[in-house]
Design a protein around this motif. Structure first.
Motif, PDB file in Angstrom:
ATOM      1  N   ARG A 103       0.830  -1.208   0.000  1.00  0.00           N
ATOM      2  CA  ARG A 103       0.000   0.000   0.000  1.00  0.00           C
ATOM      3  C   ARG A 103       0.869   1.265   0.000  1.00  0.00           C
ATOM      4  O   ARG A 103       0.587   2.238  -0.711  1.00  0.00           O
ATOM      5  CB  ARG A 103      -0.911  -0.021   1.222  1.00  0.00           C
ATOM      6  CG  ARG A 103      -1.899   1.139   1.306  1.00  0.00           C
ATOM      7  CD  ARG A 103      -2.897   1.117   0.156  1.00  0.00           C
ATOM      8  NE  ARG A 103      -3.669  -0.101   0.174  1.00  0.00           N
ATOM      9  CZ  ARG A 103      -4.775  -0.270   0.898  1.00  0.00           C
ATOM     10  NH1 ARG A 103      -5.216   0.708   1.668  1.00  0.00           N
ATOM     11  NH2 ARG A 103      -5.432  -1.413   0.838  1.00  0.00           N
ATOM     12  N   LYS A 104       1.915   1.261   0.791  1.00  0.00           N
ATOM     13  CA  LYS A 104       2.813   2.418   0.864  1.00  0.00           C
ATOM     14  C   LYS A 104       3.465   2.696  -0.492  1.00  0.00           C
ATOM     15  O   LYS A 104       3.587   3.862  -0.913  1.00  0.00           O
ATOM     16  CB  LYS A 104       3.883   2.154   1.932  1.00  0.00           C
ATOM     17  CG  LYS A 104       4.861   3.281   2.160  1.00  0.00           C
ATOM     18  CD  LYS A 104       5.834   2.921   3.268  1.00  0.00           C
ATOM     19  CE  LYS A 104       6.873   4.006   3.479  1.00  0.00           C
ATOM     20  NZ  LYS A 104       7.839   3.636   4.564  1.00  0.00           N
ATOM     21  N   LEU A 105       3.870   1.646  -1.184  1.00  0.00           N
ATOM     22  CA  LEU A 105       4.499   1.816  -2.488  1.00  0.00           C
ATOM     23  C   LEU A 105       3.499   2.340  -3.530  1.00  0.00           C
ATOM     24  O   LEU A 105       3.846   3.183  -4.365  1.00  0.00           O
ATOM     25  CB  LEU A 105       5.107   0.488  -2.960  1.00  0.00           C
ATOM     26  CG  LEU A 105       6.350   0.024  -2.192  1.00  0.00           C
ATOM     27  CD1 LEU A 105       6.696  -1.410  -2.561  1.00  0.00           C
ATOM     28  CD2 LEU A 105       7.538   0.943  -2.476  1.00  0.00           C
ATOM     29  N   GLU A 106       2.275   1.851  -3.471  1.00  0.00           N
ATOM     30  CA  GLU A 106       1.251   2.329  -4.397  1.00  0.00           C
ATOM     31  C   GLU A 106       0.978   3.818  -4.184  1.00  0.00           C
ATOM     32  O   GLU A 106       0.809   4.573  -5.150  1.00  0.00           O
ATOM     33  CB  GLU A 106      -0.028   1.515  -4.229  1.00  0.00           C
ATOM     34  CG  GLU A 106       0.097   0.083  -4.735  1.00  0.00           C
ATOM     35  CD  GLU A 106      -1.126  -0.752  -4.436  1.00  0.00           C
ATOM     36  OE1 GLU A 106      -2.095  -0.202  -3.837  1.00  0.00           O
ATOM     37  OE2 GLU A 106      -1.131  -1.942  -4.774  1.00  0.00           O
ATOM     38  N   VAL A 107       0.950   4.240  -2.917  1.00  0.00           N
ATOM     39  CA  VAL A 107       0.770   5.664  -2.622  1.00  0.00           C
ATOM     40  C   VAL A 107       1.948   6.472  -3.162  1.00  0.00           C
ATOM     41  O   VAL A 107       1.767   7.553  -3.758  1.00  0.00           O
ATOM     42  CB  VAL A 107       0.621   5.879  -1.098  1.00  0.00           C
ATOM     43  CG1 VAL A 107       0.692   7.369  -0.748  1.00  0.00           C
ATOM     44  CG2 VAL A 107      -0.684   5.281  -0.598  1.00  0.00           C
ATOM     45  N   LEU A 108       3.163   5.959  -2.986  1.00  0.00           N
ATOM     46  CA  LEU A 108       4.359   6.644  -3.478  1.00  0.00           C
ATOM     47  C   LEU A 108       4.313   6.804  -4.992  1.00  0.00           C
ATOM     48  O   LEU A 108       4.663   7.866  -5.531  1.00  0.00           O
ATOM     49  CB  LEU A 108       5.605   5.864  -3.054  1.00  0.00           C
ATOM     50  CG  LEU A 108       6.963   6.467  -3.433  1.00  0.00           C
ATOM     51  CD1 LEU A 108       7.137   7.839  -2.791  1.00  0.00           C
ATOM     52  CD2 LEU A 108       8.097   5.530  -3.007  1.00  0.00           C
TER      53      LEU A 108
END
Length: 383
Positions: free
Chosen positions: A253-258
């Protein structure tokens, strides 16, 4: 009487160590050995494992449709086991929750599995432990133990500690001190199976763009965050490319937001976990390993076998796998050096055809039979 072997693992899916275990067990199918696998948490057994293995799970998993009493029983059982794990020596946990007597007991991954296996009270079993990561660069295992001294004692209880590369062996000896028997054995990789699976289908790839592919668990160790950052800078510079990321994990999820924050949705695609990742790897122009630490990257070995050019950050095992740059492109272990390597590829200073030929030469060194023979020797029960 059949030889009884038990493997301890943290999970059945998610990384190179799990793939290697699948290869090992499939090669042993029909050998007549009685094999069990203990896994930490209840999960579905992936299709890649042979079906004649006894899989046992230490922590129950709540599923949709479980009734109140079932959920209560699972939660209470898990809480008891975790309390024992956290506050008691490994020997207490083992005696309470591990069933059966075995001729060989193998912790196939560092951390939780190794701590549990070290608690075996069976003086007659042969005890083996695998280390797949450079513990000096990524000492992620410490939370699995009550303290650092307990981890050292755990490794000293094994007859043989197997490291997947010389760098990894150096790190575990530095951590634990003198061991009874420390060896480097390279992971068995099924070359023929990888080639066959890579041809099962042809994924649609973006046209007219250099296609990078990266594969692994979405965890900080794998450095996907800095790969995204490097892609952001490449996009700002006007380069045409696309990146596929294969895998899942807690950082997903964090990578998708980034990716959204950097405006890279049209340049980076998350493909999730793929039971068969090899057609995607084969479709790529370059495989990218952006890891902060490794032991002996399975993805790099698989890429070389398929003749896919590889660019990797410099971490444990990489110089060995890529022959100090003879078989692939090695970047420094930071975002800026990774960016420079990707720029070399996109400006054709690093030629894809040349590095494809290098990859094939590197992949030709993988000898499954030789590696399997070396591993099988470990499971002989004469101390």
């Amino acid at each position: 009487m059949k030889k009884r072997i038990v493997f301890f693992v943290n999970s059945l899916t998610g990384g190179g160590a799990e793939k290697i275990l699948q290869t090992l067990l499939n090669r042993w199918e029909g050998s007549g050995w009685n094999i069990s696998v203990y896994c930490l948490k209840k999960e579905d057994v992936p299709s890649g494992y042979p079906r004649n293995i006894a899989f046992r799970f230490l922590l129950g998993s709540l599923r949709q449709g479980d009734g109140f009493w079932t959920r209560l029983k699972i939660k209470a059982g898990n809480k008891l086991k975790l309390l024992v794990y956290r506050h008691c020596p490994p020997s207490v946990f083992y005696r309470m929750f591990i069933r059966g007597t075995y001729d060989v007991e193998a912790a196939f991954i560092e951390g939780y599995a190794t701590r549990i296996a070290s608690g075996s009270p069976n003086a007659d079993s042969r005890k083996l432990a695998w280390v797949h990561i450079d513990l000096a660069a990524n000492h992620w295992t410490l939370p699995a133990y009550r303290n650092a001294e307990e981890e050292k004692r755990a490794y000293r209880r094994f007859d043989t500690v197997v490291s997947v590369s010389p760098d990894v062996q150096e790190s575990v000896v530095a951590l634990a001190g003198p061991l009874r028997d420390a060896r480097v054995l390279y992971n068995p990789i099924d070359v023929q199976a990888i080639k066959e699976k890579s041809a099962e289908f042809v994924p649609q790839r973006p046209e007219g763009k250099t296609l990078f592919c990266a594969s692994g668990r979405l965890v900080p160790q794998k450095g996907f965050d800095r790969l995204v950052e490097a892609c952001h800078r490449l996009a700002q510079a006007g380069f045409s490319f696309h990146l596929w990321i294969l895998g899942e994990g807690p950082e997903g999820r964090k990578l998708e937001v980034l990716v959204r924050e950097r405006g890279l949705q049209d340049r980076i695609t998350f493909l999730g976990h793929q039971e068969n990742p090899y057609p995607y790897m084969r479709a790529a122009d370059w495989m990218v390993c952006s890891s902060r630490s490794e032991g002996h990257s399975t993805v790099i070995s698989e890429s070389l076998i398929l003749g896919i050019p590889v660019v990797s950050t410099l971490c444990s095992g990489v110089r060995e796998q890529l022959g100090d740059g003879e078989f692939g492109l090695i970047a420094g272990n930071d975002t800026q050096d990774l960016l420079r390597a990707l720029e070399d590829i996109l400006t054709e200073r690093a030629d894809r055809r040349d590095y494809g030929e290098r990859a094939l030469r590197g992949g030709s060194r993988v000898d499954l039979d030789g590696r399997m023979n070396a591993l099988e020797g470990l499971f002989e029960t004469n101390h």
